[in-house]
Structure formats: structure tokens, C-alpha cells
Write an enzyme that holds these catalytic residues in place. Sequence first.
Site, PDB file in Angstrom:
ATOM      1  N   TYR A   1      -4.078  -8.619   2.475  1.00 15.31           N
ATOM      2  CA  TYR A   1      -3.746  -9.803   3.272  1.00 15.31           C
ATOM      3  C   TYR A   1      -4.981 -10.656   3.571  1.00 15.31           C
ATOM      4  O   TYR A   1      -4.865 -11.859   3.787  1.00 15.31           O
ATOM      5  CB  TYR A   1      -3.129  -9.394   4.618  1.00 15.31           C
ATOM      6  CG  TYR A   1      -1.641  -9.214   4.599  1.00 15.31           C
ATOM      7  CD1 TYR A   1      -1.059  -8.210   3.854  1.00 15.31           C
ATOM      8  CD2 TYR A   1      -0.818 -10.049   5.346  1.00 15.31           C
ATOM      9  CE1 TYR A   1       0.309  -8.026   3.847  1.00 15.31           C
ATOM     10  CE2 TYR A   1       0.552  -9.877   5.356  1.00 15.31           C
ATOM     11  CZ  TYR A   1       1.109  -8.865   4.611  1.00 15.31           C
ATOM     12  OH  TYR A   1       2.463  -8.698   4.615  1.00 15.31           O
TER      13      TYR A   1
ATOM     14  N   LYS B   1      -1.608   5.284  -2.231  1.00 20.01           N
ATOM     15  CA  LYS B   1      -1.353   5.305  -3.677  1.00 20.01           C
ATOM     16  C   LYS B   1      -2.645   5.805  -4.319  1.00 20.01           C
ATOM     17  O   LYS B   1      -3.275   5.126  -5.135  1.00 20.01           O
ATOM     18  CB  LYS B   1      -0.950   3.882  -4.135  1.00 20.01           C
ATOM     19  CG  LYS B   1      -0.463   3.775  -5.560  1.00 20.01           C
ATOM     20  CD  LYS B   1       0.906   4.375  -5.791  1.00 20.01           C
ATOM     21  CE  LYS B   1       1.240   4.376  -7.274  1.00 20.01           C
ATOM     22  NZ  LYS B   1       2.478   5.115  -7.584  1.00 20.01           N
TER      23      LYS B   1
ATOM     24  N   ASP C   1       5.357   5.187  -3.100  1.00 20.58           N
ATOM     25  CA  ASP C   1       6.648   5.102  -3.802  1.00 20.58           C
ATOM     26  C   ASP C   1       7.563   6.258  -3.395  1.00 20.58           C
ATOM     27  O   ASP C   1       8.765   6.079  -3.203  1.00 20.58           O
ATOM     28  CB  ASP C   1       6.448   5.026  -5.330  1.00 20.58           C
ATOM     29  CG  ASP C   1       5.455   6.034  -5.872  1.00 20.58           C
ATOM     30  OD1 ASP C   1       4.798   6.733  -5.071  1.00 20.58           O
ATOM     31  OD2 ASP C   1       5.345   6.140  -7.110  1.00 20.58           O
TER      32      ASP C   1
ATOM     33  N   ASP D   1       3.886  -3.349   5.575  1.00 19.03           N
ATOM     34  CA  ASP D   1       4.794  -4.497   5.669  1.00 19.03           C
ATOM     35  C   ASP D   1       6.125  -4.143   5.012  1.00 19.03           C
ATOM     36  O   ASP D   1       7.206  -4.363   5.579  1.00 19.03           O
ATOM     37  CB  ASP D   1       4.154  -5.705   4.961  1.00 19.03           C
ATOM     38  CG  ASP D   1       5.060  -6.915   4.980  1.00 19.03           C
ATOM     39  OD1 ASP D   1       5.592  -7.226   6.058  1.00 19.03           O
ATOM     40  OD2 ASP D   1       5.247  -7.545   3.922  1.00 19.03           O
TER      41      ASP D   1
ATOM     42  N   ASP E   1      10.009  -2.947   6.971  1.00 18.85           N
ATOM     43  CA  ASP E   1      11.284  -3.652   6.796  1.00 18.85           C
ATOM     44  C   ASP E   1      12.355  -2.671   6.328  1.00 18.85           C
ATOM     45  O   ASP E   1      13.494  -2.707   6.791  1.00 18.85           O
ATOM     46  CB  ASP E   1      11.153  -4.785   5.755  1.00 18.85           C
ATOM     47  CG  ASP E   1      10.905  -6.147   6.402  1.00 18.85           C
ATOM     48  OD1 ASP E   1      10.344  -6.170   7.513  1.00 18.85           O
ATOM     49  OD2 ASP E   1      11.285  -7.166   5.800  1.00 18.85           O
TER      50      ASP E   1
HETATM   51  C1  IPM Z   1       5.570  -9.231   9.354  1.00 16.23           C
HETATM   52  C2  IPM Z   1       5.788 -10.490   8.555  1.00 16.23           C
HETATM   53  C3  IPM Z   1       4.445 -11.153   8.277  1.00 16.23           C
HETATM   54  C4  IPM Z   1       3.623 -10.150   7.476  1.00 16.23           C
HETATM   55  C5  IPM Z   1       4.506 -12.493   7.580  1.00 16.23           C
HETATM   56  C6  IPM Z   1       5.387 -13.466   8.321  1.00 16.23           C
HETATM   57  C7  IPM Z   1       3.129 -13.076   7.337  1.00 16.23           C
HETATM   58  O1  IPM Z   1       6.477 -10.235   7.384  1.00 16.23           O
HETATM   59  O2  IPM Z   1       5.115  -9.332  10.504  1.00 16.23           O
HETATM   60  O3  IPM Z   1       5.837  -8.147   8.844  1.00 16.23           O
HETATM   61  O4  IPM Z   1       3.748 -10.095   6.242  1.00 16.23           O
HETATM   62  O5  IPM Z   1       2.830  -9.426   8.065  1.00 16.23           O
HETATM   63 MN    MN Z   2       7.011  -8.162   7.135  1.00 13.69          MN
END
Ligand code: IPM
Ligand code: MN
Length: 352
Positions: free
Chosen positions: A142, A189, A221, A245, A249
Site C-alpha cells: 500500500y 506467503k 491461500d 485487506d 472482507d
Molecule cells: C479497507 C478499505 C481500504 C483499504 C480502501 C478504501 C483504501 O478497503 O479499509 O479495508 O484497502 O485499506
Molecule cells: Mn478493504
Amino acid sequence: MKLNIALLAGDGIGPEVIDQAVKVSNAVATKFNHEITWTAALTGAAAIDAVGEPYPDSTHEVCMAADAVLFGAIGHPRFDNDPKATIRPEQGLLKMRKKLGLFANVRPTFTFPSLIDNSPLKRERIEGTNLIILRELTGGIYFGERGRKDDGNTAFDTCTYTRAEVQRLAKLGFEMAMTRGKRLCCVDKANVLETSRLWRETVQDMEKDFPEVTVSYEFVDAVAMRLVQWPNSYDVLITENLFGDILTDEASVIAGSMGLMPSASIGIHTSLFEPIHGSYPQAAGKNIANPLATILSAAMMFEDAFGLKEEAELIRSVVNKSLAEGIVTEDLAGKNKAYKTSEVGDWLAKNI
Ligand code: IPM
Ligand code: MN
């Protein structure tokens, strides 16, 4: 107690869900005799529109002066559809993380007894799930060098980590594991990436300082797979920025809706609390978004930033009560009545 909180509502559904968290927090403050001062500041597309910059210095000053930051969401589709846009709302979030030194992102996944059947996974797979993904937030790909060469026909992003960055994140992971199930999983990884080998080596060196913690090392993975097979087999997972990240999710839907999971970002300066979900622009202004992730983030704030555990527990218990009684937004209502965002907030505040 006096609580000085910066309020960054941001974009999309941010302002609506933040309003509910404020209502609930104010109800808690009244009940426990606290005095909250909310200081609102601009971020994201809203800040770009107002001052041309997604995390203005004035907002940073408000955050630095506060005891905690409560954050809604950032992002707007008009930037997503324009790959050439040079100023983006997301840059504000990254800048804020870097400037506040928020190197650790705590993203829990737990289940709500009354919602188990809302999960995309089978009951027996998720019952008892209570895990935390601790994501490194200010390093890795990032923030590495990136660019184009060969007249724009080649692009690169670099992933860099220092031992010190891994150590400070891993230390939090070990400490967190000590207060819970004493199991730590280092997700990497290391069969391919040099940065992952540094992570593994660093965490291995730290094991002797935490002899009670059982540490496992798993490839990202494989973890992606096991998270949906046996989420209840994990306790604390630590990982680098991009892996975290993606995995968070994935983990966030296990509970049954994206709208449920809170998070905390902690580090050098003021800690920040925010829902895991994004700005959900399709729902903005419709009063239909689920405010619970933000309200549960406020609960984390009471507990982690101010040490107010009883207050946090009260919020969690009324949230559970609302779920059990079906006072829920449309994402959870199924065939039953769907309540509006503000109605859920009102109900929770009243029950507190
Ligand atoms: C999160 C979001 C952010 C990230 C984006 C919006 C930059 O997806 O907080 O997970 O990738 O960190
Ligand atoms: Mn995210």
C-alpha cells in the site's frame, strides 16, 4: 469522564450510520454520567468537494487533539469509474492512517446467536466463531514505491517491510492472544515472498517471549480456504496489509451481513474506530443502511480508548436484544418488517 471524540462521517451512508452511533453513545453517556464532546471534521469525497483534499490538515488537527476518532466510510463512485482521477477519497484514508500512525487494524469476526442462519455458511461451520484478524496498516504494498515505466506500458508496486514494523504488529498479536485463546496464526506467503520470510523469521524469534502462546504459520491461500471451512478454528491472526485487506472482507460476511462488523485502528497517536463496510453509495440518503457495525465500533471505542467496559457491554447487549426482537434493517429482515436506519438507532438509544 470527559470524552473528546472526533467525528468523521465521510461519504455515502457514513453520515447516516454515524448519526445512530452518536445517538447510542449519547444515551450511554447520560446513563453513566459521562460528558462527550463531539468535534465533526471533513474526510473523503465530502472533503474533496469542500476543500479539494480528502484528509485536510484541519481534520488531522481535530483527530490529534481528540481522545478517539469515530469514522463512517469513505469513497464515491464518481472516482471509481475514473482511473485517471489524481485525487481520490481513499487517499484520505491512507494519509490519515499514516499520519496518525495507525499501524494495527483490529478486525474481529464473531457470530450473533440469532443470526447464525443468515450466514452464507452452514451453522455447524460457524457456531462458536470468535476470531480477530490483526492487519498491518501502514506498510507493505500500500505504501511502497510504485509507478510506470516503458512509456506507461509497465507498472509496478513494491512491498517492503522492516523487522521493526513486523515486531510492533506481532507484539500486539501475541498480547491479544494472551487475553483470549492463546493461539496466534501468522499468515504469510513465505514459500514465495521475501517480505513474508522476514515476517516468519521475526515472529519465530518472538515466540520465546510468549511461551504460553501456541503459534502456527500458514500460507495466505490456505487461510483463505480454511476461513470458510472452519472459521471457528482460529483465535488471533496477524498479517500484512494487503493479505489483511482481502481476508478481513472474506471474514466479515461470516456473521451474516457486511453491516455488522466493527473495527479499531490503533498505533502511535489517537485510535480510530470504524465499521468494516464501505460507503455503500447505492443506499446513501435512503435511511436503509445497517448502523450496527458503526454502533459496535462505538462500543469498541468505549472499551479500548477509554477503558469503559461496562458501557461497551451494555451497547453489545442491546444490539443483541434488537437482533433477537427483529428490530433490524432490510439486509437482515428477510420476510419480516424492515426498520429504517434511524429507527434502529432510536430503539437502541431508548433501550439503553
Ligand atoms: C479497507 C478499505 C481500504 C483499504 C480502501 C478504501 C483504501 O478497503 O479499509 O479495508 O484497502 O485499506
Ligand atoms: Mn478493504
